[in-house]
Enzyme design. Structure first.
Site, PDB file in Angstrom:
ATOM      1  N   TRP A  50      85.953  26.142  67.414  1.00 19.95           N
ATOM      2  CA  TRP A  50      86.632  27.368  66.983  1.00 19.95           C
ATOM      3  C   TRP A  50      86.459  27.603  65.485  1.00 19.95           C
ATOM      4  O   TRP A  50      86.348  28.754  65.042  1.00 19.95           O
ATOM      5  CB  TRP A  50      88.107  27.317  67.382  1.00 19.95           C
ATOM      6  CG  TRP A  50      88.280  27.547  68.847  1.00 19.95           C
ATOM      7  CD1 TRP A  50      88.412  26.607  69.829  1.00 19.95           C
ATOM      8  CD2 TRP A  50      88.273  28.809  69.512  1.00 19.95           C
ATOM      9  NE1 TRP A  50      88.498  27.199  71.065  1.00 19.95           N
ATOM     10  CE2 TRP A  50      88.420  28.549  70.899  1.00 19.95           C
ATOM     11  CE3 TRP A  50      88.170  30.126  69.083  1.00 19.95           C
ATOM     12  CZ2 TRP A  50      88.457  29.577  71.846  1.00 19.95           C
ATOM     13  CZ3 TRP A  50      88.208  31.151  70.029  1.00 19.95           C
ATOM     14  CH2 TRP A  50      88.352  30.868  71.388  1.00 19.95           C
ATOM     15  N   SER A  58      77.943  29.865  84.642  1.00 23.28           N
ATOM     16  CA  SER A  58      78.888  28.950  85.280  1.00 23.28           C
ATOM     17  C   SER A  58      79.437  29.489  86.595  1.00 23.28           C
ATOM     18  O   SER A  58      79.642  28.729  87.549  1.00 23.28           O
ATOM     19  CB  SER A  58      80.041  28.625  84.323  1.00 23.28           C
ATOM     20  OG  SER A  58      80.787  29.785  83.994  1.00 23.28           O
ATOM     21  N   ASP A  90      82.250  21.458  73.236  1.00 19.65           N
ATOM     22  CA  ASP A  90      83.483  22.136  73.616  1.00 19.65           C
ATOM     23  C   ASP A  90      83.328  23.359  74.506  1.00 19.65           C
ATOM     24  O   ASP A  90      84.295  24.108  74.663  1.00 19.65           O
ATOM     25  CB  ASP A  90      84.194  22.580  72.339  1.00 19.65           C
ATOM     26  CG  ASP A  90      83.312  23.531  71.513  1.00 19.65           C
ATOM     27  OD1 ASP A  90      82.261  23.082  71.019  1.00 19.65           O
ATOM     28  OD2 ASP A  90      83.658  24.715  71.381  1.00 19.65           O
ATOM     29  N   CYS A  91      82.192  23.616  75.095  1.00 19.20           N
ATOM     30  CA  CYS A  91      82.008  24.846  75.871  1.00 19.20           C
ATOM     31  C   CYS A  91      82.835  24.814  77.161  1.00 19.20           C
ATOM     32  O   CYS A  91      82.582  23.990  78.044  1.00 19.20           O
ATOM     33  CB  CYS A  91      80.535  25.029  76.209  1.00 19.20           C
ATOM     34  SG  CYS A  91      80.221  26.425  77.306  1.00 19.20           S
ATOM     35  N   HIS A 110      91.550  24.169  75.734  1.00 20.03           N
ATOM     36  CA  HIS A 110      91.284  24.839  74.462  1.00 20.03           C
ATOM     37  C   HIS A 110      92.570  25.426  73.894  1.00 20.03           C
ATOM     38  O   HIS A 110      92.835  25.319  72.688  1.00 20.03           O
ATOM     39  CB  HIS A 110      90.247  25.946  74.657  1.00 20.03           C
ATOM     40  CG  HIS A 110      88.838  25.468  74.603  1.00 20.03           C
ATOM     41  ND1 HIS A 110      87.957  25.834  73.619  1.00 20.03           N
ATOM     42  CD2 HIS A 110      88.145  24.628  75.419  1.00 20.03           C
ATOM     43  CE1 HIS A 110      86.784  25.259  73.823  1.00 20.03           C
ATOM     44  NE2 HIS A 110      86.871  24.521  74.918  1.00 20.03           N
ATOM     45  N   LYS A 119      68.082  25.446  69.498  1.00 19.13           N
ATOM     46  CA  LYS A 119      67.878  25.628  70.931  1.00 19.13           C
ATOM     47  C   LYS A 119      66.399  25.496  71.283  1.00 19.13           C
ATOM     48  O   LYS A 119      65.546  26.096  70.623  1.00 19.13           O
ATOM     49  CB  LYS A 119      68.396  26.999  71.364  1.00 19.13           C
ATOM     50  CG  LYS A 119      69.903  27.147  71.253  1.00 19.13           C
ATOM     51  CD  LYS A 119      70.366  28.527  71.698  1.00 19.13           C
ATOM     52  CE  LYS A 119      71.875  28.667  71.539  1.00 19.13           C
ATOM     53  NZ  LYS A 119      72.362  30.005  71.942  1.00 19.13           N
ATOM     54  N   VAL A 135      74.420  28.433  77.730  1.00 20.81           N
ATOM     55  CA  VAL A 135      74.554  27.384  78.730  1.00 20.81           C
ATOM     56  C   VAL A 135      75.934  27.535  79.379  1.00 20.81           C
ATOM     57  O   VAL A 135      76.818  28.156  78.791  1.00 20.81           O
ATOM     58  CB  VAL A 135      74.396  25.983  78.090  1.00 20.81           C
ATOM     59  CG1 VAL A 135      72.965  25.733  77.688  1.00 20.81           C
ATOM     60  CG2 VAL A 135      75.321  25.785  76.899  1.00 20.81           C
ATOM     61  N   LYS A 167      76.257  22.331  76.248  1.00 21.10           N
ATOM     62  CA  LYS A 167      76.407  22.303  74.791  1.00 21.10           C
ATOM     63  C   LYS A 167      76.748  20.893  74.321  1.00 21.10           C
ATOM     64  O   LYS A 167      77.572  20.201  74.922  1.00 21.10           O
ATOM     65  CB  LYS A 167      77.508  23.268  74.354  1.00 21.10           C
ATOM     66  CG  LYS A 167      77.717  23.311  72.843  1.00 21.10           C
ATOM     67  CD  LYS A 167      78.875  24.231  72.466  1.00 21.10           C
ATOM     68  CE  LYS A 167      79.112  24.227  70.957  1.00 21.10           C
ATOM     69  NZ  LYS A 167      80.268  25.073  70.566  1.00 21.10           N
TER      70      LYS A 167
END
Length: 224
Positions: free
Chosen positions: A212, A78, A22-23, A165, A50, A63, A14
């Protein structure tokens, strides 16, 4: 940071404005690549636009997805990427997601519930988050400095982005910080953030906040 050596993989992650975003799941995969010193390149994905090839590879459009450049093989998700890299590159060992300590992984859910909570729910959701953090602090006190012991493991790569986060989001949206007595957890975060793997995969607190906010989270306005 991609290694100077010939890259073996390209990983789609991302991005916002051409910068790593921030992913936490992308971050998990990048940390794994960095900790294992596997040379790679990054392809930035704008979630507002995308590309079709991503949807062809992963119809969910999520992703990270990682491509082995020599074979064209795609690895999606992941957790799958982490286990794949452990099998392909066992040294230095991180372990698989399944055989690493299963602690701290729920911090993202607890944090999310807290910053989304109504005033009536806030105390309960805060207590749930603190209980989660205390459990992680106790584990680190007994087994640290890392979740896996003397060196990082697969769980560290999964949990640290979630803690980041939490650290950024609770401060910004709720003006809240971890209890001071969680000394082992605080030291753990400082120690991990000093590693090259973290520095090479860093994205700003502003990216976390914007991510967020895109999910509808608003900064709490204190009652007058």
């Amino acid at each position: 940071m991609a290694s100077a050596a010939e890259p073996k993989y390209d990983i789609a992650v991302k991005a916002v404005g051409g910068k790593l975003a921030d992913c936490p799941f992308c971050h998990r995969s990048l940390l794994t690549l960095e900790e294992k010193h596997v040379p790679y390149t990054k392809t930035f994905i704008d979630f507002a636009n995308k590309p079709q090839w991503l949807l062809d590879v992963n119809p969910a459009g999520s992703v990270p997805v990682m491509k082995e450049l020599a074979t064209g093989e795609w690895i999606v998700d992941s957790g799958t990427i982490q286990d794949y890299l452990e099998e392909k590159f066992p040294d230095p060992p991180l372990g698989t997601a399944e055989d690493s300590p299963q602690i701290g992984l729920d911090v993202l859910g607890k944090f999310g519930a807290f910053i989304k909570s109504s005033p009536e729910e806030a105390a309960e959701k805060e207590a749930d988050l603190v209980e989660c953090l205390r459990g992680l602090d106790a584990h680190l006190t007994a087994h640290g400095p890392f979740i896996g012991g003397a060196a990082p493991c697969a769980t560290d790569c999964a949990v640290m982005p979630r803690l980041y986060h939490m650290q950024v989001g609770t401060k910004y949206f709720r003006d809240w910080e971890m209890p001071a007595e969680l000394a082992a957890l605080r030291q753990y975060m400082d120690t991990f953030m000093s590693r090259d793997s973290w520095k090479n995969t860093y994205y700003s607190p502003e990216m976390v906040i914007a991510g967020w906010e895109a999910h509808g989270i608003k900064k709490l306005v204190p009652a007058q």
